[in-house]
Design a protein around this motif. Structure first.
Motif, PDB file in Angstrom:
ATOM      1  N   PHE A 104       0.908  -1.108  -0.037  1.00  0.00           N
ATOM      2  CA  PHE A 104       0.166   0.061  -0.004  1.00  0.00           C
ATOM      3  C   PHE A 104       0.979   1.226  -0.185  1.00  0.00           C
ATOM      4  O   PHE A 104       1.883   1.657   0.301  1.00  0.00           O
ATOM      5  N   PHE A 105       0.393   2.224  -1.066  1.00  0.00           N
ATOM      6  CA  PHE A 105       1.540   3.734  -0.688  1.00  0.00           C
ATOM      7  C   PHE A 105       0.400   4.649  -1.269  1.00  0.00           C
ATOM      8  O   PHE A 105      -0.631   3.765  -1.167  1.00  0.00           O
ATOM      9  N   ARG A 106       1.380   5.758  -0.980  1.00  0.00           N
ATOM     10  CA  ARG A 106       0.680   6.945  -1.363  1.00  0.00           C
ATOM     11  C   ARG A 106       1.381   7.716  -2.150  1.00  0.00           C
ATOM     12  O   ARG A 106       2.776   7.957  -1.900  1.00  0.00           O
ATOM     13  N   ILE A 107       1.043   8.651  -3.299  1.00  0.00           N
ATOM     14  CA  ILE A 107       1.731   9.974  -3.775  1.00  0.00           C
ATOM     15  C   ILE A 107       1.636  10.711  -3.013  1.00  0.00           C
ATOM     16  O   ILE A 107       0.246  11.481  -3.161  1.00  0.00           O
ATOM     17  N   SER A 108       1.738  11.575  -2.736  1.00  0.00           N
ATOM     18  CA  SER A 108       1.924  13.089  -2.087  1.00  0.00           C
ATOM     19  C   SER A 108       1.290  14.385  -2.789  1.00  0.00           C
ATOM     20  O   SER A 108       1.891  14.102  -4.374  1.00  0.00           O
ATOM     21  N   ILE A 109       0.309  14.927  -2.925  1.00  0.00           N
ATOM     22  CA  ILE A 109      -0.173  15.976  -4.002  1.00  0.00           C
ATOM     23  C   ILE A 109       0.853  17.191  -3.788  1.00  0.00           C
ATOM     24  O   ILE A 109      -0.074  18.048  -2.762  1.00  0.00           O
ATOM     25  N   ASP A 110       1.751  17.736  -4.584  1.00  0.00           N
ATOM     26  CA  ASP A 110       2.924  18.622  -3.868  1.00  0.00           C
ATOM     27  C   ASP A 110       2.689  19.598  -5.257  1.00  0.00           C
ATOM     28  O   ASP A 110       2.661  20.764  -4.974  1.00  0.00           O
ATOM     29  N   GLU A 111       2.367  19.231  -6.341  1.00  0.00           N
ATOM     30  CA  GLU A 111       1.623  19.756  -7.433  1.00  0.00           C
ATOM     31  C   GLU A 111       0.771  19.898  -8.177  1.00  0.00           C
ATOM     32  O   GLU A 111       0.873  18.075  -8.412  1.00  0.00           O
ATOM     33  N   ILE A 112      -0.404  20.258  -8.493  1.00  0.00           N
ATOM     34  CA  ILE A 112      -1.825  19.873  -9.365  1.00  0.00           C
ATOM     35  C   ILE A 112      -2.166  20.726 -10.636  1.00  0.00           C
ATOM     36  O   ILE A 112      -1.917  21.788 -10.304  1.00  0.00           O
ATOM     37  N   SER A 113      -2.273  20.208 -11.592  1.00  0.00           N
ATOM     38  CA  SER A 113      -2.404  21.324 -13.206  1.00  0.00           C
ATOM     39  C   SER A 113      -3.380  20.093 -14.161  1.00  0.00           C
ATOM     40  O   SER A 113      -3.302  19.323 -13.662  1.00  0.00           O
ATOM     41  N   GLY A 114      -4.067  20.888 -14.225  1.00  0.00           N
ATOM     42  CA  GLY A 114      -5.048  20.842 -15.091  1.00  0.00           C
ATOM     43  C   GLY A 114      -5.139  21.376 -16.776  1.00  0.00           C
ATOM     44  O   GLY A 114      -5.364  22.479 -16.578  1.00  0.00           O
ATOM     45  N   ARG A 115      -5.613  20.895 -17.725  1.00  0.00           N
ATOM     46  CA  ARG A 115      -6.233  21.298 -18.192  1.00  0.00           C
ATOM     47  C   ARG A 115      -7.666  21.269 -18.966  1.00  0.00           C
ATOM     48  O   ARG A 115      -7.953  19.796 -19.140  1.00  0.00           O
ATOM     49  N   GLU A 116      -8.423  21.597 -20.129  1.00  0.00           N
ATOM     50  CA  GLU A 116      -9.787  21.487 -20.942  1.00  0.00           C
ATOM     51  C   GLU A 116      -9.402  21.668 -22.059  1.00  0.00           C
ATOM     52  O   GLU A 116      -9.473  22.726 -22.297  1.00  0.00           O
ATOM     53  N   SER A 117     -10.644  20.989 -22.608  1.00  0.00           N
ATOM     54  CA  SER A 117     -10.649  21.364 -23.649  1.00  0.00           C
ATOM     55  C   SER A 117     -12.503  22.125 -23.841  1.00  0.00           C
ATOM     56  O   SER A 117     -13.314  20.976 -23.181  1.00  0.00           O
ATOM     57  N   ILE A 118     -12.858  22.998 -24.631  1.00  0.00           N
ATOM     58  CA  ILE A 118     -14.191  23.146 -24.594  1.00  0.00           C
ATOM     59  C   ILE A 118     -14.739  23.740 -26.026  1.00  0.00           C
ATOM     60  O   ILE A 118     -13.640  23.931 -26.902  1.00  0.00           O
ATOM     61  N   ASP A 119     -15.869  24.107 -26.274  1.00  0.00           N
ATOM     62  CA  ASP A 119     -16.161  24.216 -27.739  1.00  0.00           C
ATOM     63  C   ASP A 119     -16.409  25.552 -27.384  1.00  0.00           C
ATOM     64  O   ASP A 119     -16.579  26.822 -26.718  1.00  0.00           O
ATOM     65  N   GLY A 120     -15.245  26.503 -28.803  1.00  0.00           N
ATOM     66  CA  GLY A 120     -15.374  27.323 -29.605  1.00  0.00           C
ATOM     67  C   GLY A 120     -14.558  27.484 -30.758  1.00  0.00           C
ATOM     68  O   GLY A 120     -13.300  26.660 -31.230  1.00  0.00           O
ATOM     69  N   ASP A 121     -13.916  28.740 -31.465  1.00  0.00           N
ATOM     70  CA  ASP A 121     -12.940  28.580 -32.007  1.00  0.00           C
ATOM     71  C   ASP A 121     -11.987  29.159 -31.518  1.00  0.00           C
ATOM     72  O   ASP A 121     -11.506  29.610 -30.239  1.00  0.00           O
TER      73      ASP A 121
END
Length: 150
Positions: free
Chosen positions: A133-150
Motif C-alpha cells: 500500500f502506498f500514497r503519492i503526495s499532491i505537491d503540484e497539480i495542474s490541468g487542462r480542458e478543451s471547450i467548444d468554441g473557435d
C-alpha cells in the motif's frame, strides 16, 4: 476547440470523480508508466500494488507523477497531472493507522486491487504480506480542458 487551464478545485474534482490514472516514475534511468487505481484523500492519492518494477522504481526514486484523463470525445476532454512523492505504507509498527486508512479508502470501490494484482486478504488476516500500500503526495497539480468554441 479552445484549450484552457483548470484551477486547483477543478483539478481536484476530476481526481475525485475518477479512479484510474497513469503512474509515471523513473526505472533504471528511463520513464516507466503504468495504470493504477487510486483514491484521493487528504492531499494524497492512495494506491495498492504487488512488488515489481513499479515499486522497485519508486523505492529507488520516490518522485512520481499521475495523469488522470476524463475524455468524452477527441474534441472534449479534461486532463490533470499530479506531481508528488511516493510514500510506502508498510505492514509494521508506526504505519498501521495509515495502512488501515489506505485499505479503508480503497476497499470502498469495486476491483480496487486491479490492475495491481489479485484481490488482497483483509489486513487482519495478512501475515508477512507482499502487498504494497502506498500514497503519492499532491505537491503540484495542474490541468487542462478543451471547450467548444473557435
Amino acid at each position: 476547440m479552445t484549450v484552457r487551464q483548470l484551477d486547483r478545485d477543478q483539478c481536484l474534482d476530476i481526481i475525485e470523480k475518477n479512479r484510474l490514472g497513469r503512474l509515471a516514475c523513473i526505472s533504471i534511468g528511463v520513464p516507466y508508466i503504468v495504470p493504477i487505481h487510486y483514491v484521493h484523500a487528504e492531499d494524497h492519492l492512495y494506491a495498492f500494488s504487488m512488488p515489481g518494477r513499479k515499486i522497485e522504481a519508486l523505492r529507488s526514486d520516490p518522485g512520481a507523477a499521475i495523469l488522470v484523463e476524463d475524455i468524452d470525445t477527441p474534441q472534449h476532454w479534461r486532463t490533470v497531472m499530479v506531481r508528488g512523492r511516493y510514500e510506502e505504507l508498510p505492514d509494521r509498527i508506526g504505519f498501521k493507522r495509515l495502512r488501515d486508512r489506505a485499505w479503508q479508502l480503497l476497499s470502498r470501490h469495486a476491483v480496487w486491487w486491479e490492475p495491481g494484482a489479485y484481490k488482497p486478504v483483509a489486513p487482519a488476516l495478512a501475515f508477512k504480506s507482499e502487498q504494497v500500500f502506498f500514497r503519492i503526495s499532491i505537491d503540484e497539480i495542474s490541468g487542462r480542458e478543451s471547450i467548444d468554441g473557435d
